[in-house]
Scaffold this active site. Structure first.
Site, mmCIF file in Angstrom:
data_model
loop_
_atom_site.group_PDB
_atom_site.id
_atom_site.type_symbol
_atom_site.label_atom_id
_atom_site.label_comp_id
_atom_site.label_asym_id
_atom_site.label_seq_id
_atom_site.Cartn_x
_atom_site.Cartn_y
_atom_site.Cartn_z
ATOM 1 C CD GLU A 1 -2.622 -1.124 2.842
ATOM 2 O OE1 GLU A 1 -2.046 -0.146 3.571
ATOM 3 O OE2 GLU A 1 -3.698 -1.586 3.190
ATOM 4 C CE LYS B 1 5.599 4.747 6.691
ATOM 5 N NZ LYS B 1 4.645 6.305 7.780
ATOM 6 C CG ASP C 1 4.784 12.182 4.370
ATOM 7 O OD1 ASP C 1 4.791 11.882 6.124
ATOM 8 O OD2 ASP C 1 5.835 13.198 4.352
ATOM 9 C CE1 TYR D 1 -5.157 -3.728 11.699
ATOM 10 C CE2 TYR D 1 -4.148 -2.251 12.952
ATOM 11 C CZ TYR D 1 -4.537 -3.605 12.248
ATOM 12 O OH TYR D 1 -3.798 -4.073 13.602
ATOM 13 C CE LYS E 1 10.334 6.751 7.185
ATOM 14 N NZ LYS E 1 9.303 7.765 7.064
ATOM 15 C CB CYS F 1 17.679 46.863 5.205
ATOM 16 S SG CYS F 1 16.521 46.671 4.345
ATOM 17 C CB CYS G 1 14.934 51.158 3.272
ATOM 18 S SG CYS G 1 15.201 50.164 5.146
ATOM 19 C CB CYS H 1 15.396 45.454 7.831
ATOM 20 S SG CYS H 1 15.142 47.713 8.135
ATOM 21 C CB CYS I 1 12.066 48.720 5.508
ATOM 22 S SG CYS I 1 12.587 48.025 4.338
HETATM 23 S S1 IVH Z 1 -0.872 0.710 8.808
HETATM 24 C C1 IVH Z 1 -0.309 -1.440 13.181
HETATM 25 N N1 IVH Z 1 -0.496 1.511 6.865
HETATM 26 O O1 IVH Z 1 2.641 5.265 8.728
HETATM 27 C C2 IVH Z 1 0.390 -0.688 12.263
HETATM 28 N N2 IVH Z 1 0.204 2.219 8.157
HETATM 29 O O2 IVH Z 1 5.388 4.657 11.185
HETATM 30 C C3 IVH Z 1 -1.004 -0.053 11.365
HETATM 31 N N3 IVH Z 1 0.422 4.147 7.648
HETATM 32 O O3 IVH Z 1 1.394 5.268 12.744
HETATM 33 C C4 IVH Z 1 -0.431 0.847 11.003
HETATM 34 N N4 IVH Z 1 -0.052 5.164 5.363
HETATM 35 O O4 IVH Z 1 0.140 6.587 10.436
HETATM 36 C C5 IVH Z 1 -0.381 1.739 7.542
HETATM 37 N N5 IVH Z 1 -0.790 1.678 4.561
HETATM 38 C C6 IVH Z 1 -0.588 2.083 5.809
HETATM 39 C C7 IVH Z 1 0.217 3.355 6.020
HETATM 40 C C8 IVH Z 1 0.115 4.039 7.353
HETATM 41 C C9 IVH Z 1 1.120 5.410 6.621
HETATM 42 C C10 IVH Z 1 1.508 5.604 8.989
HETATM 43 C C11 IVH Z 1 0.343 5.776 10.067
HETATM 44 C C12 IVH Z 1 1.105 4.446 11.008
HETATM 45 C C13 IVH Z 1 2.803 5.373 10.469
HETATM 46 C C14 IVH Z 1 3.815 4.307 11.105
#
Ligand code: IVH
Length: 683
Positions: A113, A115, A117, A226, A312, A406, A409, A424, A430
């Site tokens: 999946e 991740k 941000d 989840y 990551k 500055c 000015c 400044c 200014c």
């Molecule tokens: S699963 C028990 N899935 O990443 C673990 N987390 O570094 C449940 N996050 O705290 C997390 N995308 O805020 C999961 N596809 C994803 C995610 C994800 C982002 C975040 C989440 C977690 C953090 C951990």
């Protein structure tokens, strides 16, 4: 219309609007226009106003917010919110695969999946209704941000279909897509606030705002990943995602079911190339064991599941040449060095400029003009120079000398002890500081003079018609008619000519005139005292009630007002000690601006402004209960008789009716004691 009809219509409109909402925000396939949607929403709001007893907890009118939370209440997570272990390399991923196979005999399927941000959120649904939203907090307990989360359109208030258990939890990530983030930062810059570093910070800040109506204006979004609960019965993680999607949650379709680590790596490499095309930030890929039975066998360490790992992405980096450095002076006088770079492709965009932040950073990097520098785009939007390739340094590379005066000015720059910024101090004369103050003054959140803007201010300034904000009120139609200027296009854009023709001039004068009715707290915010943002301005206005009291206040008096600390009080005190500023206030006063707070000033505190509170049960004597009810009003809240989804909390005495309590609990509304209530007032 009789009551029955009204209730029926309300129910019908709620279902219909929620369905359109789903089509728009989850499926991205709207079937009606925004206008039609708004019309239906307005109709529903009017009906609910006339029949508040029929307001449904999942009504889309709740999405616009309106609840003000002075302090978020912390609550324990039913299941602790764990994190994920991170890796940055193929080798570590293969180690993970090996660890999994040590425990699991036979085949393991992985699901990959994105991740996201953003910031994680835990949502509790009871009988299909969203009743609670908690932030991660320390993993054990988080903050209750339900009112704010309800404004996020892609989070269902009521689930679709059926088959969901009575009680369960969904976890996901709240994000702020990049276009919304960029728009928000432009607005911040306009009013002289520092831009936020990245969408994650912006999303986190948004979720912790006190006014949910303000949160509703932020284009937040949420993806779920989840599901947790005792009576959920899925066999695979993929199945759980598909089911969540059917129930109305937003699930990313950028996932992959993989039969081996090689396939996992293929997905990781594919997304590394495609991540720039997403409208939101991701910082990696999460790899999860698909079978829930296998997940259970693997279990958890104290910090994270053994069945998942986060890969990551490293921040992307390039080298390019530093051509020169510009020094920009902002509204508050801070001088920021900006690097001009030889244009280079980085993470999907051409980078030409990078911030160098301040003199300390320049010294630390020991960067010189002509150097080959490493430029990185991590989570931050503005690329950073992170180092110098010394092997390529020209023998005669020119050392960077931070200007002593500055660039606008020529005033000698100052630097406060312990601060990194060179400033400044010529704040009243200014040019960029004056223009910045004027732009702040006219901003929508300040005096709201929308017939003026950056370009028009520049024209007025260039023609020496305004040298400070009070000069705006001396402008006349004749003095501005016919003024014009050609603005040079930047980066190949066309030149733009702006001229004050009849209509424009008229609008400007009318807009300025209309601003005289702006409330006192807006005026206080607009005059641009350092550290006095919207909230502080409001608190000041209601605490001191008029400008003369604020001018006369000592440092200690100022600190007595709620939310005002030493630094802010010091800045306000210093502002009103300067003769130029006192003169400015006199001029604004004679121009007719509002310098006195309205009604709310009579309140004992503004701790509960905007809240709707129910007092229920007995408190020793009926006199005491009356007193508590009076306190609700005295502190700015609305006292209401019955618990509805609009109620913010219930102050419960002894023998509070069980039905009322049940209703509060099912709506996720906090029920607090008398002592907790009094504590709230004393904050
Ligand atoms: S699963 C028990 N899935 O990443 C673990 N987390 O570094 C449940 N996050 O705290 C997390 N995308 O805020 C999961 N596809 C994803 C995610 C994800 C982002 C975040 C989440 C977690 C953090 C951990």
């Amino acid at each position: 219309m009789d009551k029955n009809e009204a209730q029926h219509l309300i129910n019908e409109l709620v279902t219909k609007l929620n369905d359109h909402n789903y089509k728009y925000y989850i499926l991205a396939e709207p079937t009606i226009s925004d206008y039609e949607f708004d019309m239906l929403l307005e109709k529903l709001a009017a009906l609910e106003k006339a029949h508040p007893e029929f307001l449904l907890p999942d009504s889309p009118t709740q999405r616009v917010g309106g609840t003000v939370t002075s302090e978020f209440i912390s609550a324990k997570h039913t299941y602790p919110m764990l994190s994920l272990s991170n890796t940055y390399s193929e080798g570590e991923l293969r180690d993970f695969d090996e660890r999994v196979h040590k425990i699991i005999d036979g085949k393991v399927e992985y699901i990959c999946e994105l991740k996201f941000d953003g910031l994680s959120i835990s949502l509790t649904y009871e009988k299909g209704l969203l009743i609670r939203a908690l932030t991660r907090g320390d993993g054990e307990s988080g903050d209750d941000v339900t009112a704010n989360v309800k404004t996020i359109r892609s989070i269902p208030l009521r689930l679709n279909g059926n088959g969901f258990p009575d009680l369960f939890e969904v976890r996901g990530e709240i994000i702020l897509p990049r276009p919304g983030f960029e728009k928000m930062n432009l607005e911040r810059i306009e009013i002289g606030e520092n831009p936020l570093a990245n969408p994650r910070n912006a999303a986190a800040g948004s979720l912790k705002m006190q006014d949910s109506a303000e949160v509703a204006r932020r284009p937040l979004d949420a993806y779920m990943y989840y599901a947790l609960g005792d009576s959920l019965s899925f066999e695979t993680h993929q199945q759980s995602l598909q089911t969540l999607s059917r129930w109305g949650f937003k699930i990313s379709n950028q996932t992959a079911l993989c039969q081996s680590m090689d396939e996992v790596l293929d997905f990781i490499n594919k997304m590394a190339k495609e991540r720039d095309k997403l409208t939101f930030d991701i910082d990696g890929i999460v790899v999860k064991v698909n079978s829930l039975e296998q997940q259970q066998a693997l279990g958890f360490t104290s910090k994270s599941p053994r069945w998942a790992i986060a890969y990551k992405y490293k921040a992307e980096q390039v080298t390019t040449q530093l051509l020169s450095i510009d020094y920009q002076v902002g509204r508050t006088g801070v001088v920021t060095p900006v690097a001009n770079l030889k244009p280079v492709q980085l993470a999907g965009t051409v980078v030409k400029r990078a911030s160098l932040h301040n003199a300390d950073i320049i010294a630390k990097l020991d960067v010189r003009i002509g150097d080959q520098v490493f430029v990185e785009k991590g989570g931050e939007i503005i690329p950073k120079i992170i180092g110098v390739d010394l092997s390529k340094r020209d023998l005669f590379a020119e050392q960077v000398v931070f200007p002593e005066s500055c660039p606008e000015c020529a005033t000698k720059l100052e630097r406060q002890e312990g601060e990194a910024a060179n400033i400044c101090p010529n704040e009243d004369y200014c040019p960029p500081q004056i223009k910045g103050k004027l732009e702040h003054f006219i901003h929508r959140k300040a005096m709201n003079i929308d017939s003026l803007g950056e370009g028009k201010i520049e024209i007025l300034y260039d023609n020496q018609l305004v040298k400070n904000i009070s000069d705006l009120y001396r402008l006349t139609y004749d003095s501005i008619l016919g003024l014009e200027k050609v603005f040079k296009g930047i980066d190949g854009a066309k030149d733009k000519k702006l001229s004050f023709k009849k209509k424009t001039a008229e609008n400007i004068i009318n807009g300025i005139e209309a601003s005289k009715t702006a409330a006192f707290e807006k005026v206080l915010f607009a005059i641009g005292i350092r550290y006095v943002g919207e909230t502080v301005a409001r608190k000041l206005a209601f605490h001191f009630k008029n400008i003369d009291a604020i001018i006369a206040a000592t440092d200690e008096d100022l600190q007595e007002a709620e939310n005002i600390g030493e630094k802010v009080a010091g800045s306000i005190y210093a502002f009103f000690r300067k003769p130029e500023n006192l003169l400015l206030i006199e001029n604004l006063k004679s121009a007719g601006l509002t310098m006195v707070a309205e009604k709310q000033a009579e309140l004992a505190s503004t701790n509960l402004v905007g809240k709707s509170i129910v007092v229920s049960g007995s408190f020793g004597s009926s006199k005491r209960r009356k007193e508590l009810e009076e306190m609700v009003a005295m502190n700015g809240a609305k006292l209401s008789g019955g618990v509805t989804s609009k109620t913010d909390f219930v102050v419960a005495g002894e023998n509070m009716g069980p039905e009322k309590r049940q209703k509060a609990v099912s709506l996720g509304i906090p029920v607090i004691t008398e002592a907790e209530f009094l504590e709230m007032l004393n904050k």
